[in-house]
Scaffold this active site. Structure first.
Site, PDB file in Angstrom:
ATOM      1  N   GLU A 175      27.611  15.437 184.180  1.00  0.00           N
ATOM      2  CA  GLU A 175      28.224  15.922 182.938  1.00  0.00           C
ATOM      3  C   GLU A 175      27.561  15.281 181.723  1.00  0.00           C
ATOM      4  O   GLU A 175      27.519  14.053 181.614  1.00  0.00           O
ATOM      5  CB  GLU A 175      29.726  15.600 182.930  1.00  0.00           C
ATOM      6  CG  GLU A 175      30.518  16.279 184.033  1.00  0.00           C
ATOM      7  CD  GLU A 175      31.964  15.804 184.069  1.00  0.00           C
ATOM      8  OE1 GLU A 175      32.527  15.480 182.998  1.00  0.00           O
ATOM      9  OE2 GLU A 175      32.540  15.751 185.184  1.00  0.00           O
ATOM     10  N   LYS A 231      39.200  20.714 180.675  1.00  0.00           N
ATOM     11  CA  LYS A 231      40.304  19.755 180.576  1.00  0.00           C
ATOM     12  C   LYS A 231      41.380  20.395 179.697  1.00  0.00           C
ATOM     13  O   LYS A 231      41.276  20.358 178.467  1.00  0.00           O
ATOM     14  CB  LYS A 231      39.798  18.438 179.980  1.00  0.00           C
ATOM     15  CG  LYS A 231      38.811  17.741 180.907  1.00  0.00           C
ATOM     16  CD  LYS A 231      38.257  16.460 180.333  1.00  0.00           C
ATOM     17  CE  LYS A 231      37.396  15.758 181.389  1.00  0.00           C
ATOM     18  NZ  LYS A 231      36.515  14.743 180.821  1.00  0.00           N
ATOM     19  N   LYS A 251      31.545   7.607 187.396  1.00  0.00           N
ATOM     20  CA  LYS A 251      31.267   7.450 185.964  1.00  0.00           C
ATOM     21  C   LYS A 251      29.959   6.687 185.817  1.00  0.00           C
ATOM     22  O   LYS A 251      29.798   5.603 186.391  1.00  0.00           O
ATOM     23  CB  LYS A 251      32.394   6.653 185.297  1.00  0.00           C
ATOM     24  CG  LYS A 251      33.662   7.463 185.080  1.00  0.00           C
ATOM     25  CD  LYS A 251      33.602   8.219 183.787  1.00  0.00           C
ATOM     26  CE  LYS A 251      34.933   8.874 183.460  1.00  0.00           C
ATOM     27  NZ  LYS A 251      34.807   9.760 182.289  1.00  0.00           N
ATOM     28  N   ASP A 275      30.896  19.488 179.323  1.00  0.00           N
ATOM     29  CA  ASP A 275      32.260  18.957 179.260  1.00  0.00           C
ATOM     30  C   ASP A 275      32.695  18.911 177.800  1.00  0.00           C
ATOM     31  O   ASP A 275      33.404  19.796 177.317  1.00  0.00           O
ATOM     32  CB  ASP A 275      32.301  17.576 179.922  1.00  0.00           C
ATOM     33  CG  ASP A 275      33.659  16.897 179.813  1.00  0.00           C
ATOM     34  OD1 ASP A 275      34.614  17.519 179.321  1.00  0.00           O
ATOM     35  OD2 ASP A 275      33.778  15.721 180.217  1.00  0.00           O
ATOM     36  N   ASP A 285      29.427  11.655 185.596  1.00  0.00           N
ATOM     37  CA  ASP A 285      29.863  11.900 184.216  1.00  0.00           C
ATOM     38  C   ASP A 285      29.307  10.810 183.315  1.00  0.00           C
ATOM     39  O   ASP A 285      29.634   9.637 183.472  1.00  0.00           O
ATOM     40  CB  ASP A 285      31.395  11.915 184.149  1.00  0.00           C
ATOM     41  CG  ASP A 285      31.911  12.298 182.766  1.00  0.00           C
ATOM     42  OD1 ASP A 285      31.091  12.619 181.886  1.00  0.00           O
ATOM     43  OD2 ASP A 285      33.142  12.277 182.567  1.00  0.00           O
TER      44      ASP A 285
END
Length: 323
Positions: A191, A236, A134, A214, A162
Site C-alpha cells: 500500500e 476504510k 506494516k 489506500d 502497508d
C-alpha cells in the site's frame, strides 16, 4: 414513532499503538442507536486521529443535527463527514434490515514486532495464509530483509504490506533490493510505498512489486482505474463514507479488474463486526483487513466471535444525546 440515542465510548489501547506521529492511548467514538417501532439499528462514528478529516467533537455535532431531523421524520442526505456518513448508514441499514447478517470473520493478521514471533503466528494460520505487515516504521532495508525471510520460510504465505506513503523513491528501492525477485509475486500488494502516486507507480513498474491505493482513495482527484502494477484498492469505510459510497468503490474496483479490500480504522468490536458483514456482502472472496481488536483492552456492546476481551455494555456507556 422514532427515537435515537447517541452514546460515547472510550476504550484504553494496548501500550505501543502508534499512528503516524502520535501514540494512541484510547480509542474514542460514538455509537448511534435508531429505533422505529419494534426495529432498531446501530452504527459507529469514530474518526481516527491523524487520518480522519473530522474530529470526534465535529462528528458529534453533525450526528446530533442529522438525528434531530431523523427523529422529526425528515430524511437527510448523507453527512459530508465520512465517519458520520458511515455510522448513520449502518444504523439505517440495520433498521431496514438491508445489511446482511452473515459475516466474514477471517482477518489478515496484523504482524508487528520480532520476526521469530511472527513466524510462529503465521505458521499457525489455518487455511489461506494471508498476513499484513506494516513497513516504513523502521529502516527500509530492515523491512525488506524481514519480508524476504518470512516469504522464504513460509512458501504458502502471501503478504500485504502497508507503507503509508512513508518512503522516498530511494528508500522504497532500498526495500525492494532486499526482497528476492523470485518471491515478489507473493506480495499481494504494497500500500502506497512512496510519498506521491507517480513515484509509487514507477516503483511498481520498475520492481514488479504490486501496489495498492489506500490514502489516495480518499482524495478528491482519485479515480478507480486499471493501471500497470496496481493490484488493489483498500476501502476504510470510517474514512471513506456511507455504505453506498463503499459499494460504489467496490463495484468500480471489480469492473477495473482490481481487488477491493474492506479494512479497519481501529473501530470498536461493534464497528468491526459490521465491517465483517460488509466484507461478506461486497467482497466475499477477499480476506478483509480487520485484525485490530487486539490493539484494544475491551470490546463494546457487540462481541467479536471468540475474543477473550471484556465487553462494555450499553449500560456502562455515557448517553450524550437522546430524543
Amino acid at each position: 414513532m422514532r427515537t435515537a440515542t447517541l452514546y460515547r465510548y472510550s476504550v484504553p489501547m494496548e501500550a505501543g499503538v502508534i499512528l503516524r506521529h502520535q501514540r494512541l492511548k484510547s480509542r474514542d467514538g460514538l455509537l448511534v442507536k435508531l429505533q422505529q417501532g419494534e426495529l432498531s439499528g446501530w452504527g459507529e462514528i469514530a474518526p481516527l486521529p491523524e487520518f480522519s478529516q473530522e474530529t470526534l467533537d465535529q462528528a458529534q455535532v453533525a450526528a446530533e443535527c442529522w438525528l434531530q431531523h431523523w427523529v422529526s421524520g425528515v430524511e437527510s442526505d448523507d453527512s459530508v463527514l465520512p465517519s458520520v456518513a458511515f455510522g448513520l448508514s449502518c444504523a439505517q441499514a440495520e433498521l431496514k434490515q438491508t445489511l446482511p447478517l452473515s459475516a466474514d470473520y477471517r482477518k489478515a493478521p496484523l504482524c508487528t514486532g520480532d520476526p521469530d514471533e511472527l513466524f510462529a503466528v503465521l505458521q499457525a494460520l489455518p487455511g489461506e495464509k494471508v498476513a499484513k505487515v506494516k513497513v516504513g516504521l523502521y529502516e527500509a532495508v530492515r523491512d525488506g530483509m524481514i519480508v524476504n525471510v518470512l516469504l522464504e520460510a513460509l512458501p504458502d504465505l502471501t503478504l500485504r504490506l502497508d507503507a503509508n506513503r512513508s518512503w522516498s523513491r530511494a528508500k522504497a528501492d532500498g526495500f525492494a533490493k532486499y526482497v528476492n525477485p523470485a518471491l515478489r509475486s507473493r506480495i499481494a500488494f504494497l500500500e502506497e510505498p512512496c510519498k506521491t502516486r507517480a513515484e509509487s507507480r514507477e516503483f511498481a513498474q520498475d520492481t514488479g512489486i504490486a501496489i495498492a491505493w489506500d490514502e489516495s482513495v480518499r482524495e478528491a482527484d482519485f479515480q478507480v482505474e486499471a493501471e500497470p502494477g496496481v493490484a488493489a484498492i483498500v476501502i476504510k469505510p470510517t474514512l471513506v463514507g456511507s455504505l453506498a459510497r463503499c459499494q460504489q468503490l467496490v463495484q468500480q474496483a471489480h469492473q477495473a479488474g482490481l481487488v477491493a479490500v474492506i479494512s479497519s480504522s481501529i473501530e470498536s468490536s461493534l464497528g468491526l463486526t459490521q465491517l465483517a458483514r460488509l466484507a461478506a456482502w461486497l467482497t466475499p472472496v477477499t480476506v478483509p483487513g480487520l485484525d485490530t481488536l487486539d490493539l484494544m483492552q475491551a470490546q463494546v456492546v457487540r462481541p467479536w466471535p471468540d475474543s477473550p476481551l471484556p465487553l462494555i455494555t450499553t449500560e456502562q456507556l455515557g448517553v450524550v444525546w437522546h430524543r
